[in-house]
Design an enzyme around this catalytic site. Structure first.
Site, PDB file in Angstrom:
ATOM      1  N   ASP A 159      -3.219   2.907  10.660  1.00 58.34           N
ATOM      2  CA  ASP A 159      -2.154   2.048  11.176  1.00 58.34           C
ATOM      3  C   ASP A 159      -1.699   2.629  12.498  1.00 58.34           C
ATOM      4  OD1 ASP A 159      -2.456   1.023   8.636  1.00 58.34           O
ATOM      5  OD2 ASP A 159      -0.311   1.012   8.174  1.00 58.34           O
ATOM      6  N   ASP A 203       1.676  -9.782   1.130  1.00 57.82           N
ATOM      7  CA  ASP A 203       2.545  -8.600   1.111  1.00 57.82           C
ATOM      8  C   ASP A 203       3.817  -8.986   0.377  1.00 57.82           C
ATOM      9  OD1 ASP A 203       0.599  -7.435   2.791  1.00 57.82           O
ATOM     10  OD2 ASP A 203       1.585  -8.213   4.575  1.00 57.82           O
TER      11      ASP A 203
END
Ligand SMILES: O=C(O)c1ccccc1N[C@@H]1O[C@H](COP(=O)(O)O)[C@@H](O)[C@H]1O
Length: 243
Positions: A13, A132
């Site tokens: 990330d 998510d």
């Protein structure tokens, strides 16, 4: 007996040009792990077949790391799943032009359903959708905004032919508390499409537990914090899930 091995996707990330891990995806909770290209190359050297690469600034709306991300994808010999900020034609074109194997959409699937249906029809399995969730409520815009019911959205995307889902339990993400196996089983029961599990992996036993869900539809697992915190090595993880 399992017929497929659980795929492992080590995560890189990127925030502000650095490889980071967040806790619960909260902006400001970053721990930095240095150069994203070095991190990606380390996972490749360790035997990864996939890289899960996220532009966190693009996901949060705090800029982007597009050039850095493109450099990482171009350097990798392995498959890359790319996500963060892919929300319109221009950002999709830029993401696909990196040469990544597939992209993972979050916010767009919640806010731009017609566009997402169109690109699913156009690009097939190069498009995955990230579901998510907190509980069963989807979250978008850097996981800061509610985006509807998990199962209603899943049914809609299934009807549009979405090829694959990446399911993240936000409550688990970055916490090393173990994956939410119940959530994954429930999502697998609700769709015939493959599911990539994300969030909470802390140990080789967690990976073995996820591997038992392969027959139910769990295709892969994203591993982040546990690798960076050296809870186990990627080589050990690959060995643990080998059939
Ligand atoms: O991966 C994270 O930790 C993360 C945290 C907060 C927001 C997003 C995060 N990652 C991934 O980003 C995309 C969603 O981006 P967008 O909504 O399409 O711009 C999705 O894959 C998230 O899992």
């Amino acid at each position: 007996m399992r017929t497929h091995r659980l795929e492992l996707l080590p995560a890189v990330d990127v925030r502000d040009g650095q490889a980071v891990r967040l806790v619960h995806g909260e902006s400001g909770s970053e721990t930095s792990y240095g150069d994203p290209l070095e991190a990606a190359l380390a996972w490749q050297r360790a035997g990864a077949e996939w890289l899960h690469l996220v532009d966190l600034d693009a996901a949060f709306g705090t800029g982007d790391n597009r050039e850095r991300i493109a450099e990482v994808v171009a350097t990798m010999d392995i498959k890359v799943e790319l996500s963060g900020g892919i929300r319109d034609d221009a950002s999709l074109a830029a993401a696909l032009a990196t040469g990544c194997t597939r992209v993972n959409l979050g916010t767009a699937a919640l806010e731009s359903p017609e566009w997402v249906a169109k690109i699913i029809a156009e690009y097939g399995d190069r498009i995955a959708v990230g579901l998510d969730v907190r509980g069963i409520t989807l979250r978008g815009r850097g996981w800061t905004r509610d985006g509807g019911d998990l199962y209603e959205t899943l049914a809609r995307l299934d009807s549009e032919g979405c090829a694959r889902y990446v399911v993240t339990d936000i409550a688990k993400d970055g916490t090393l508390q173990g994956p939410n196996l119940e959530l994954l089983k429930n999502v697998c029961a609700a769709t015939d499409k493959p599911v990539v599990a994300s969030g909470g992996v802390s140990s080789l036993d967690d990976l073995r537990a996820l591997a038992t869900l392969v027959p139910e539809g769990v295709e892969g697992a994203i591993v982040g914090k546990a690798l960076y915190a050296k809870a186990f090595t990627l080589e050990e993880a690959l060995e643990a899930v080998s059939v």
